[in-house]
Motif scaffolding. Structure first.
Motif, PDB file in Angstrom:
ATOM      1  N   LEU A  27     -48.808  46.944   9.627  1.00  0.00           N
ATOM      2  CA  LEU A  27     -48.658  45.568   9.561  1.00  0.00           C
ATOM      3  C   LEU A  27     -47.547  44.638   9.011  1.00  0.00           C
ATOM      4  O   LEU A  27     -46.989  45.083   8.170  1.00  0.00           O
ATOM      5  N   ILE A  28     -47.162  43.686   9.586  1.00  0.00           N
ATOM      6  CA  ILE A  28     -46.182  42.574   9.158  1.00  0.00           C
ATOM      7  C   ILE A  28     -46.704  41.198   9.307  1.00  0.00           C
ATOM      8  O   ILE A  28     -47.609  41.086  10.050  1.00  0.00           O
ATOM      9  N   LYS A  29     -46.069  40.195   8.547  1.00  0.00           N
ATOM     10  CA  LYS A  29     -46.589  38.863   8.463  1.00  0.00           C
ATOM     11  C   LYS A  29     -45.398  38.044   9.245  1.00  0.00           C
ATOM     12  O   LYS A  29     -44.379  38.465   8.832  1.00  0.00           O
ATOM     13  N   ARG A  30     -45.949  37.037  10.002  1.00  0.00           N
ATOM     14  CA  ARG A  30     -44.973  36.425  10.630  1.00  0.00           C
ATOM     15  C   ARG A  30     -44.812  35.111   9.731  1.00  0.00           C
ATOM     16  O   ARG A  30     -45.807  34.370   9.901  1.00  0.00           O
ATOM     17  N   VAL A  31     -43.720  34.755   9.012  1.00  0.00           N
ATOM     18  CA  VAL A  31     -43.789  33.533   8.214  1.00  0.00           C
ATOM     19  C   VAL A  31     -43.318  32.107   8.957  1.00  0.00           C
ATOM     20  O   VAL A  31     -43.445  31.110   8.491  1.00  0.00           O
ATOM     21  N   ARG A  32     -42.713  32.427   9.916  1.00  0.00           N
ATOM     22  CA  ARG A  32     -42.324  31.270  10.735  1.00  0.00           C
ATOM     23  C   ARG A  32     -42.312  31.561  12.004  1.00  0.00           C
ATOM     24  O   ARG A  32     -42.051  32.648  12.493  1.00  0.00           O
ATOM     25  N   SER A  33     -42.024  30.432  13.004  1.00  0.00           N
ATOM     26  CA  SER A  33     -41.996  30.769  14.460  1.00  0.00           C
ATOM     27  C   SER A  33     -40.820  30.079  14.899  1.00  0.00           C
ATOM     28  O   SER A  33     -40.468  29.072  14.469  1.00  0.00           O
ATOM     29  N   ILE A  42     -41.348  35.494  22.397  1.00  0.00           N
ATOM     30  CA  ILE A  42     -40.015  35.905  21.712  1.00  0.00           C
ATOM     31  C   ILE A  42     -40.014  35.765  20.355  1.00  0.00           C
ATOM     32  O   ILE A  42     -40.358  34.333  19.790  1.00  0.00           O
ATOM     33  N   ALA A  43     -39.593  36.588  19.438  1.00  0.00           N
ATOM     34  CA  ALA A  43     -39.583  36.344  17.935  1.00  0.00           C
ATOM     35  C   ALA A  43     -37.970  36.952  17.351  1.00  0.00           C
ATOM     36  O   ALA A  43     -37.765  37.868  17.980  1.00  0.00           O
ATOM     37  N   PHE A  44     -37.686  36.376  16.337  1.00  0.00           N
ATOM     38  CA  PHE A  44     -36.718  36.875  15.537  1.00  0.00           C
ATOM     39  C   PHE A  44     -36.902  37.669  14.608  1.00  0.00           C
ATOM     40  O   PHE A  44     -37.795  37.328  13.778  1.00  0.00           O
ATOM     41  N   VAL A  45     -36.096  38.790  14.056  1.00  0.00           N
ATOM     42  CA  VAL A  45     -36.561  39.654  13.032  1.00  0.00           C
ATOM     43  C   VAL A  45     -36.834  38.870  11.807  1.00  0.00           C
ATOM     44  O   VAL A  45     -37.726  39.224  11.064  1.00  0.00           O
ATOM     45  N   ASP A  46     -35.916  38.032  11.424  1.00  0.00           N
ATOM     46  CA  ASP A  46     -36.057  37.116  10.070  1.00  0.00           C
ATOM     47  C   ASP A  46     -37.480  36.246  10.142  1.00  0.00           C
ATOM     48  O   ASP A  46     -37.463  35.724   9.214  1.00  0.00           O
ATOM     49  N   THR A  86     -45.182  46.582  28.092  1.00  0.00           N
ATOM     50  CA  THR A  86     -44.972  45.208  28.478  1.00  0.00           C
ATOM     51  C   THR A  86     -45.450  45.044  30.082  1.00  0.00           C
ATOM     52  O   THR A  86     -45.908  44.072  30.528  1.00  0.00           O
ATOM     53  N   ASN A  87     -45.593  46.094  30.573  1.00  0.00           N
ATOM     54  CA  ASN A  87     -45.637  46.100  32.185  1.00  0.00           C
ATOM     55  C   ASN A  87     -47.261  46.103  32.440  1.00  0.00           C
ATOM     56  O   ASN A  87     -47.932  45.477  33.204  1.00  0.00           O
ATOM     57  N   SER A  88     -47.834  46.874  31.308  1.00  0.00           N
ATOM     58  CA  SER A  88     -49.330  47.055  31.681  1.00  0.00           C
ATOM     59  C   SER A  88     -50.006  45.860  31.032  1.00  0.00           C
ATOM     60  O   SER A  88     -51.111  45.455  31.315  1.00  0.00           O
ATOM     61  N   TYR A  89     -49.515  45.012  30.137  1.00  0.00           N
ATOM     62  CA  TYR A  89     -49.900  44.058  29.564  1.00  0.00           C
ATOM     63  C   TYR A  89     -49.172  42.867  29.276  1.00  0.00           C
ATOM     64  O   TYR A  89     -48.551  42.393  28.273  1.00  0.00           O
ATOM     65  N   PRO A  90     -48.831  42.371  30.460  1.00  0.00           N
ATOM     66  CA  PRO A  90     -47.712  41.153  30.375  1.00  0.00           C
ATOM     67  C   PRO A  90     -48.194  39.846  29.740  1.00  0.00           C
ATOM     68  O   PRO A  90     -49.411  39.479  29.631  1.00  0.00           O
ATOM     69  N   GLY A  91     -47.257  39.383  28.545  1.00  0.00           N
ATOM     70  CA  GLY A  91     -47.699  38.166  27.944  1.00  0.00           C
ATOM     71  C   GLY A  91     -48.521  38.452  26.678  1.00  0.00           C
ATOM     72  O   GLY A  91     -49.030  37.581  25.974  1.00  0.00           O
ATOM     73  N   MET A  92     -48.797  39.876  26.461  1.00  0.00           N
ATOM     74  CA  MET A  92     -49.533  40.073  25.321  1.00  0.00           C
ATOM     75  C   MET A  92     -48.899  40.271  23.918  1.00  0.00           C
ATOM     76  O   MET A  92     -49.010  40.135  22.923  1.00  0.00           O
ATOM     77  N   PHE A  93     -47.739  41.099  24.163  1.00  0.00           N
ATOM     78  CA  PHE A  93     -46.832  41.235  23.236  1.00  0.00           C
ATOM     79  C   PHE A  93     -45.792  40.487  22.771  1.00  0.00           C
ATOM     80  O   PHE A  93     -45.126  39.975  23.887  1.00  0.00           O
ATOM     81  N   SER A  94     -45.255  40.276  21.616  1.00  0.00           N
ATOM     82  CA  SER A  94     -44.117  39.600  21.274  1.00  0.00           C
ATOM     83  C   SER A  94     -42.945  40.496  20.990  1.00  0.00           C
ATOM     84  O   SER A  94     -42.973  41.545  20.599  1.00  0.00           O
ATOM     85  N   THR A  95     -41.849  39.947  21.976  1.00  0.00           N
ATOM     86  CA  THR A  95     -40.552  40.849  21.858  1.00  0.00           C
ATOM     87  C   THR A  95     -39.685  40.271  20.392  1.00  0.00           C
ATOM     88  O   THR A  95     -39.303  39.100  20.291  1.00  0.00           O
ATOM     89  N   VAL A  96     -39.595  41.269  19.653  1.00  0.00           N
ATOM     90  CA  VAL A  96     -38.788  40.965  18.291  1.00  0.00           C
ATOM     91  C   VAL A  96     -37.205  41.256  18.736  1.00  0.00           C
ATOM     92  O   VAL A  96     -37.031  42.454  19.033  1.00  0.00           O
ATOM     93  N   VAL A  97     -36.413  40.448  18.424  1.00  0.00           N
ATOM     94  CA  VAL A  97     -34.858  40.526  18.517  1.00  0.00           C
ATOM     95  C   VAL A  97     -34.099  40.548  17.169  1.00  0.00           C
ATOM     96  O   VAL A  97     -34.502  39.730  16.656  1.00  0.00           O
ATOM     97  N   GLY A  98     -33.563  41.796  17.108  1.00  0.00           N
ATOM     98  CA  GLY A  98     -32.899  42.117  15.876  1.00  0.00           C
ATOM     99  C   GLY A  98     -31.549  42.494  15.899  1.00  0.00           C
ATOM    100  O   GLY A  98     -31.493  43.585  16.071  1.00  0.00           O
TER     101      GLY A  98
END
Length: 135
Positions: A27-33, A42-46, A86-98
């Motif tokens: 698990l990880i926490k998302r502290v900001r969006s 879309i999310a950023f690693v930081d 992502t193909n099986s579940y479009p819009g379900m997962f966040s893509t994290v960019v780092g």
């Protein structure tokens, strides 16, 4: 909207679906969006922390299974799993960019029985690949 609205106390009680996943799923926490028009997941690693005592929504960290270098043309097992989910579940997962790396994270509130089954299948696929390539 980036994802579901965060509610204080969220994650205090883990959903039953969480307990079906093996230990490598962390698990990880998302502290900001970030707000990126046209790209809601879309999310950023930081934006994430492994400090679970921080306030913020919980995500299942799929780094181990889905991280790939976006500047490379190599068809790695992680890239295949990324594409499969992502193909099986479009819009379900966040893509994290780092940097050049990208991977998936899943909001804990989105963890359904169907998603857990898919994650377990991908976990086995990943493990089988590792067994084949390490022999």
């Amino acid at each position: 909207m980036i994802d579901d609205d965060y509610l204080p106390g969220e994650g205090d009680v883990m959903p039953a679906t969480w307990w079906r996943l093996p230990e490598p799923f962390g698990l990880i926490k998302r502290v900001r969006s970030s707000r990126i028009p046209g790209h809601p997941l879309i999310a950023f690693v930081d934006e994430f922390t492994t400090t679970l005592s921080a306030a913020g929504p919980l995500y299942v960290n799929l780094y181990r299974y889905t991280v790939w270098d976006s500047t490379s043309s190599k068809d790695t097992i992680e890239r295949q799993i990324f594409a499969s989910l992502t193909n099986s579940y479009p819009g379900m997962f966040s893509t994290v960019v780092g940097g050049p790396d990208v991977w998936l994270a899943l909001r804990l509130t989105r963890l359904t029985d169907r998603i857990v089954t898919a994650l377990l299948e991908q976990h086995e696929r990943y493990q089988a690949h590792r067994r084949r390539t390490s022999a």
